[in-house]
Design a protein around this motif. Sequence first.
Motif, PDB file in Angstrom:
ATOM      1  N   VAL A 183      -1.235 -22.187  20.539  1.00  9.73           N
ATOM      2  CA  VAL A 183      -0.926 -20.781  20.816  1.00  9.73           C
ATOM      3  C   VAL A 183      -1.571 -20.313  22.122  1.00  9.73           C
ATOM      4  CG1 VAL A 183      -1.142 -18.417  19.945  1.00  9.73           C
ATOM      5  CG2 VAL A 183      -0.601 -20.280  18.358  1.00  9.73           C
ATOM      6  N   LEU A 184      -2.871 -20.606  22.292  1.00 11.60           N
ATOM      7  CA  LEU A 184      -3.594 -20.115  23.472  1.00 11.60           C
ATOM      8  C   LEU A 184      -3.560 -21.076  24.654  1.00 11.60           C
ATOM      9  CD1 LEU A 184      -6.747 -18.667  21.675  1.00 11.60           C
ATOM     10  CD2 LEU A 184      -4.745 -17.422  22.494  1.00 11.60           C
ATOM     11  N   ASN A 185      -3.028 -22.268  24.457  1.00 14.13           N
ATOM     12  CA  ASN A 185      -2.948 -23.283  25.520  1.00 14.13           C
ATOM     13  C   ASN A 185      -4.319 -23.601  26.131  1.00 14.13           C
ATOM     14  OD1 ASN A 185      -0.240 -23.871  25.323  1.00 14.13           O
ATOM     15  ND2 ASN A 185       0.316 -22.165  26.691  1.00 14.13           N
ATOM     16  N   ARG A 186      -5.342 -23.733  25.292  1.00 14.29           N
ATOM     17  CA  ARG A 186      -6.676 -24.142  25.735  1.00 14.29           C
ATOM     18  C   ARG A 186      -6.951 -25.526  25.183  1.00 14.29           C
ATOM     19  NH1 ARG A 186      -6.576 -20.849  29.392  1.00 14.29           N
ATOM     20  NH2 ARG A 186      -7.226 -18.716  29.081  1.00 14.29           N
ATOM     21  N   VAL A 187      -7.815 -26.265  25.852  1.00 10.40           N
ATOM     22  CA  VAL A 187      -8.096 -27.640  25.468  1.00 10.40           C
ATOM     23  C   VAL A 187      -9.350 -27.687  24.597  1.00 10.40           C
ATOM     24  CG1 VAL A 187      -8.621 -29.936  26.320  1.00 10.40           C
ATOM     25  CG2 VAL A 187      -7.047 -28.476  27.583  1.00 10.40           C
ATOM     26  N   LEU A 188      -9.250 -28.355  23.468  1.00 10.54           N
ATOM     27  CA  LEU A 188     -10.393 -28.629  22.616  1.00 10.54           C
ATOM     28  C   LEU A 188     -10.856 -30.052  22.888  1.00 10.54           C
ATOM     29  CD1 LEU A 188      -9.243 -27.039  19.259  1.00 10.54           C
ATOM     30  CD2 LEU A 188     -11.150 -26.302  20.666  1.00 10.54           C
ATOM     31  N   PRO A 189     -12.112 -30.361  22.557  1.00 10.71           N
ATOM     32  CA  PRO A 189     -12.600 -31.731  22.814  1.00 10.71           C
ATOM     33  C   PRO A 189     -11.852 -32.760  21.998  1.00 10.71           C
ATOM     34  CG  PRO A 189     -14.244 -30.435  21.621  1.00 10.71           C
ATOM     35  CD  PRO A 189     -13.109 -29.529  21.949  1.00 10.71           C
TER      36      PRO A 189
END
Length: 139
Positions: free
Chosen positions: A133-139
Amino acid sequence: MLLERLQTAVLILGMMFFYFIIMPGQVDHIEDARIVPTTVPSIAIWIIVLAAVFQFFTSKTEVRLNSMLCVRAVICGGFIIACLAIMKRFGFEFGAPILALGVMLGIGERRLHWIVLGSMVIPLGVWFLVEQVLNRVLP
């Protein structure tokens, strides 16, 4: 009493190392952010440091080393490191449920619906919200 003060001093030094050495290299600076990304970790570190300084200077009774508790802490630390390695190699969506399941079983949770919710639904929901949804990268 000496052991407790030594542990507290190590905690204070570790937090200072984290604040001054590790955190600046791991947190990106964002120009137009309303809240700087280092705000929450900095507040948490300073709360821990202030509590540790208070504990360091208050008088305590004698503290004895509990070897079984130390073994459990080492096992817990090893499990966390293994889960972080899984996250690094296979992604958050595979490592986080394993870590959550281990923590829940480690604290004694045995109700099946809470184990499923806490180890599958919540980590995968966080992954979906942040990455999809937010287009952020998680590890």
